[in-house]
Structure formats: C-alpha cells, structure tokens
Write a protein that holds these residues in place. Structure first.
Motif, PDB file in Angstrom:
ATOM      1  N   ASN A   1       3.890  -4.328  -9.237  1.00  0.00           N
ATOM      2  CA  ASN A   1       3.115  -3.329  -9.950  1.00  0.00           C
ATOM      3  C   ASN A   1       2.464  -3.981 -11.166  1.00  0.00           C
ATOM      4  O   ASN A   1       3.083  -4.806 -11.846  1.00  0.00           O
ATOM      5  CB  ASN A   1       4.019  -2.187 -10.425  1.00  0.00           C
ATOM      6  CG  ASN A   1       4.494  -1.311  -9.287  1.00  0.00           C
ATOM      7  OD1 ASN A   1       3.705  -0.896  -8.454  1.00  0.00           O
ATOM      8  ND2 ASN A   1       5.789  -1.048  -9.256  1.00  0.00           N
TER       9      ASN A   1
ATOM     10  N   ARG B   1       0.798  -1.228   0.000  1.00  0.00           N
ATOM     11  CA  ARG B   1       0.000   0.000   0.000  1.00  0.00           C
ATOM     12  C   ARG B   1       0.832   1.281   0.000  1.00  0.00           C
ATOM     13  O   ARG B   1       0.325   2.337  -0.379  1.00  0.00           O
ATOM     14  CB  ARG B   1      -0.951  -0.011   1.195  1.00  0.00           C
ATOM     15  CG  ARG B   1      -1.844  -1.257   1.240  1.00  0.00           C
ATOM     16  CD  ARG B   1      -3.036  -1.077   2.140  1.00  0.00           C
ATOM     17  NE  ARG B   1      -3.746  -2.332   2.358  1.00  0.00           N
ATOM     18  CZ  ARG B   1      -4.543  -2.925   1.464  1.00  0.00           C
ATOM     19  NH1 ARG B   1      -4.719  -2.372   0.283  1.00  0.00           N
ATOM     20  NH2 ARG B   1      -5.147  -4.064   1.742  1.00  0.00           N
ATOM     21  N   THR B   2       2.081   1.204   0.428  1.00  0.00           N
ATOM     22  CA  THR B   2       2.853   2.444   0.547  1.00  0.00           C
ATOM     23  C   THR B   2       4.094   2.488  -0.324  1.00  0.00           C
ATOM     24  O   THR B   2       4.728   3.534  -0.421  1.00  0.00           O
ATOM     25  CB  THR B   2       3.280   2.691   2.008  1.00  0.00           C
ATOM     26  OG1 THR B   2       4.247   1.696   2.398  1.00  0.00           O
ATOM     27  CG2 THR B   2       2.086   2.630   2.949  1.00  0.00           C
ATOM     28  N   SER B   3       4.475   1.380  -0.944  1.00  0.00           N
ATOM     29  CA  SER B   3       5.658   1.344  -1.794  1.00  0.00           C
ATOM     30  C   SER B   3       5.241   1.311  -3.261  1.00  0.00           C
ATOM     31  O   SER B   3       4.127   0.892  -3.592  1.00  0.00           O
ATOM     32  CB  SER B   3       6.512   0.107  -1.473  1.00  0.00           C
ATOM     33  OG  SER B   3       7.533  -0.065  -2.422  1.00  0.00           O
ATOM     34  N   SER B   4       6.142   1.732  -4.129  1.00  0.00           N
ATOM     35  CA  SER B   4       5.900   1.641  -5.570  1.00  0.00           C
ATOM     36  C   SER B   4       6.870   0.657  -6.227  1.00  0.00           C
ATOM     37  O   SER B   4       6.956   0.590  -7.448  1.00  0.00           O
ATOM     38  CB  SER B   4       6.032   3.020  -6.222  1.00  0.00           C
ATOM     39  OG  SER B   4       7.324   3.552  -5.987  1.00  0.00           O
ATOM     40  N   ASP B   5       7.598  -0.107  -5.413  1.00  0.00           N
ATOM     41  CA  ASP B   5       8.566  -1.075  -5.933  1.00  0.00           C
ATOM     42  C   ASP B   5       7.957  -2.471  -6.004  1.00  0.00           C
ATOM     43  O   ASP B   5       6.927  -2.759  -5.378  1.00  0.00           O
ATOM     44  CB  ASP B   5       9.808  -1.122  -5.031  1.00  0.00           C
ATOM     45  CG  ASP B   5      10.580   0.184  -5.032  1.00  0.00           C
ATOM     46  OD1 ASP B   5      10.475   0.924  -6.034  1.00  0.00           O
ATOM     47  OD2 ASP B   5      11.275   0.458  -4.038  1.00  0.00           O
ATOM     48  N   ASN B   6       8.635  -3.350  -6.741  1.00  0.00           N
ATOM     49  CA  ASN B   6       8.303  -4.774  -6.729  1.00  0.00           C
ATOM     50  C   ASN B   6       9.103  -5.450  -5.626  1.00  0.00           C
ATOM     51  O   ASN B   6      10.268  -5.104  -5.392  1.00  0.00           O
ATOM     52  CB  ASN B   6       8.649  -5.415  -8.082  1.00  0.00           C
ATOM     53  CG  ASN B   6       7.916  -4.766  -9.235  1.00  0.00           C
ATOM     54  OD1 ASN B   6       6.702  -4.618  -9.214  1.00  0.00           O
ATOM     55  ND2 ASN B   6       8.668  -4.358 -10.251  1.00  0.00           N
TER      56      ASN B   6
ATOM     57  N   SER C   1      -3.367  -0.414  -8.607  1.00  0.00           N
ATOM     58  CA  SER C   1      -2.167  -0.453  -9.431  1.00  0.00           C
ATOM     59  C   SER C   1      -1.187  -1.569  -9.076  1.00  0.00           C
ATOM     60  O   SER C   1      -0.164  -1.723  -9.743  1.00  0.00           O
ATOM     61  CB  SER C   1      -1.428   0.886  -9.345  1.00  0.00           C
ATOM     62  OG  SER C   1      -1.072   1.166  -7.997  1.00  0.00           O
ATOM     63  N   ARG C   2      -1.520  -2.366  -8.028  1.00  0.00           N
ATOM     64  CA  ARG C   2      -0.572  -3.373  -7.564  1.00  0.00           C
ATOM     65  C   ARG C   2      -1.309  -4.642  -7.157  1.00  0.00           C
ATOM     66  O   ARG C   2      -2.532  -4.644  -6.979  1.00  0.00           O
ATOM     67  CB  ARG C   2       0.238  -2.830  -6.360  1.00  0.00           C
ATOM     68  CG  ARG C   2       1.210  -1.749  -6.763  1.00  0.00           C
ATOM     69  CD  ARG C   2       1.688  -0.918  -5.581  1.00  0.00           C
ATOM     70  NE  ARG C   2       2.502  -1.634  -4.605  1.00  0.00           N
ATOM     71  CZ  ARG C   2       3.759  -2.002  -4.813  1.00  0.00           C
ATOM     72  NH1 ARG C   2       4.352  -1.774  -5.980  1.00  0.00           N
ATOM     73  NH2 ARG C   2       4.462  -2.602  -3.866  1.00  0.00           N
TER      74      ARG C   2
END
Length: 267
Positions: free
Chosen positions: A102, A36-41, A158-159
């Motif tokens: 993502n 919920r808070t990261s944009s990485d894989n 988005s994830r």
C-alpha cells in the motif's frame, strides 16, 4: 517526563508467502489478484518455476524481443505479464521475489518507478552485504557491471507491485531465444546476453539468499507467514487476470507485421 524519550516506530504488517516451483503464470495471476483485490502488504518468494517460459512486459513486442522462429520450433511458452519491464527467460534456476504494498504503508516512498526501485535496493543492500559488489544500476540489480536481477513494476491508485527475477542459474542455450533489445540500459554497452549477465550461484547459496531476504524483511515490516492455500480459500472476489500465454498464431502474425514493407518503384 525526565530523561530521553524512546520513539517507537510502528512497522507495517506484511504477509509472507513462500512457494517452490509453481508455474510462473500462476504466480503472476496470484500477484495481480493480490494487487487488485487485497488491501494487505505482501511478499511472495517463489523458489524456481518448473517449466521454461519467456516472460515479456505488458507492452513488449515479440518480433523486436524474440527470435520467434526458434521459439515456435522449440515450443517455448511466451507470456505477456500484467506489469511493465523487460523480457526474461525463466526456469528452475530463477528465484522470484515480489513486493505488493500500500502506498500509505511507506509515505516517504513516492509512488513512481525510481523511488520504489531505490526503496527495494535498500532491502537488497542488507541481503547482499558482504556478497559481491552489489548495486542498483539503472533498473537492474548487478554485481559489478553484470546483471543478475531484472525488475518490473505496476502502480495503481493506492498500491504498487515490484517484482524481481533473480538469475541464480541459467542455461546458456536459452539466451539464444532473446534478441538484443533496442532499448537497453546505458551500462550494458551493447554487450550480448552472456557478457551482460552473471549467475548468482557464483556468489551466494540459493537457500542462503532466500533466508537473508526473509531476515531483511524484519527491518521494514512485521512479518506474518501465510500458506498459498489460505489465500485461495479466503478469496471470494471476482477477478480476471490479464497475464496470458501468447499463441503460436499470434507470434507468427507479430513477425509478419514486423517485416518491413517493400516499396515498388516504377521507372
């Protein structure tokens, strides 16, 4: 340009976090925070959890899934996790592998449970190449017709997250806490727990499985190793996890609510 051209496929980056024996609730909270808070894989591998716990899906009902009285009597912690899926009892014999990705990292993978399951099975096809009769059966990983890996997922805008509890080993006595679920995969054919599941240790060494899983990542990702301390020190986003322990009173009340009501008939 003469001759054949070589097409270079750019692989997405994934952060690999190897853990050993951390509590399953701590792992679930970490996973949800990263979802919920990261944009990485991310790929998280936790080699066992030190204490015995029962983990239910977000919509699981204790009275339908658990032998509640023995669970309370023996003080077995019950966790309701933030993802869907079934119920599992985990301990030091369970190996956990989680993917948090993502959607745009894999545009060919439709963000729905079945396509994500199919994608994950491609990774484990290489992990278990030459080991047992591995396949994806409905939502489970099996050798032949016996389950050794249970899966759960959550999909956001988005994830998505896909996590697996692998039964490298299990205590037979622990299976008595679980009821035969009403909604079971067709291939189970009403088999009890001990006839339905198998131990991974009868097929592969524990560290060999973990090493082969990490090796398989190289076919799908550029892998960067990270330590848990790095994640915790770099996070400054306010986050409240939703996975939680169920209290004894909550379990007792769930059992009372589940009992059929008596209907009195006047004659």
């Amino acid at each position: 340009m003469s001759g054949s051209q070589v097409t270079t496929i750019k692989l997405p980056l994934i952060n690999l976090v190897r853990l050993k024996g951390i509590p399953i609730l701590q792992q679930l909270n970490l996973e949800e925070r990263l979802l919920r808070t990261s944009s990485d894989n991310w790929c998280i591998i936790n080699d066992g959890t030190n204490d015995r716990n029962i983990v239910m899906g977000i919509s699981g009902k204790p009275a339908e899934l658990l032998e509640v009285s023995p669970v309370i009597r023996d003080k077995v912690p019950v966790i309701r996790r933030f993802t869907g899926g079934g119920t599992v009892i985990v301990d030091h014999g369970t190996v956990f592998v989680t993917f948090i990705c993502n959607k745009d990292a894999f545009p060919d993978v439709q963000p729905y449970p079945k396509p994500i399951m199919k994608w994950s099975s491609l990774i484990y096809n290489s992990v278990f190449q030459g080991i047992g009769d591995f396949s994806l059966r409905e939502n489970d990983y099996v050798f032949g017709n016996r389950k050794f890996g249970g899966n759960a997922q959550s999909i956001t805008k988005s994830r998505w997250i896909h996590h697996t509890s692998f039964l490298w080993d299990y205590e037979i006595s622990n299976m008595a806490y679980l009821k035969l679920p009403k909604r079971a995969p067709e291939y189970r054919k009403a088999r009890d727990h001990l006839e339905f599941i198998c131990r991974m240790k009868d097929f592969v060494e524990r560290l060999k499985f973990i090493d082969r899983t990490i090796d398989a990542l190289d076919s799908h990702f550029l892998v960067k190793s990270m330590e848990l301390e790095e994640i915790e020190s770099s996070s400054n986003v306010e986050f409240k996890p939703s996975s939680r322990l169920l209290g004894t009173q909550e379990l007792e009340e769930a059992t009372l609510d589940f009992q059929p009501q008596k209907i009195s008939v006047s004659v």
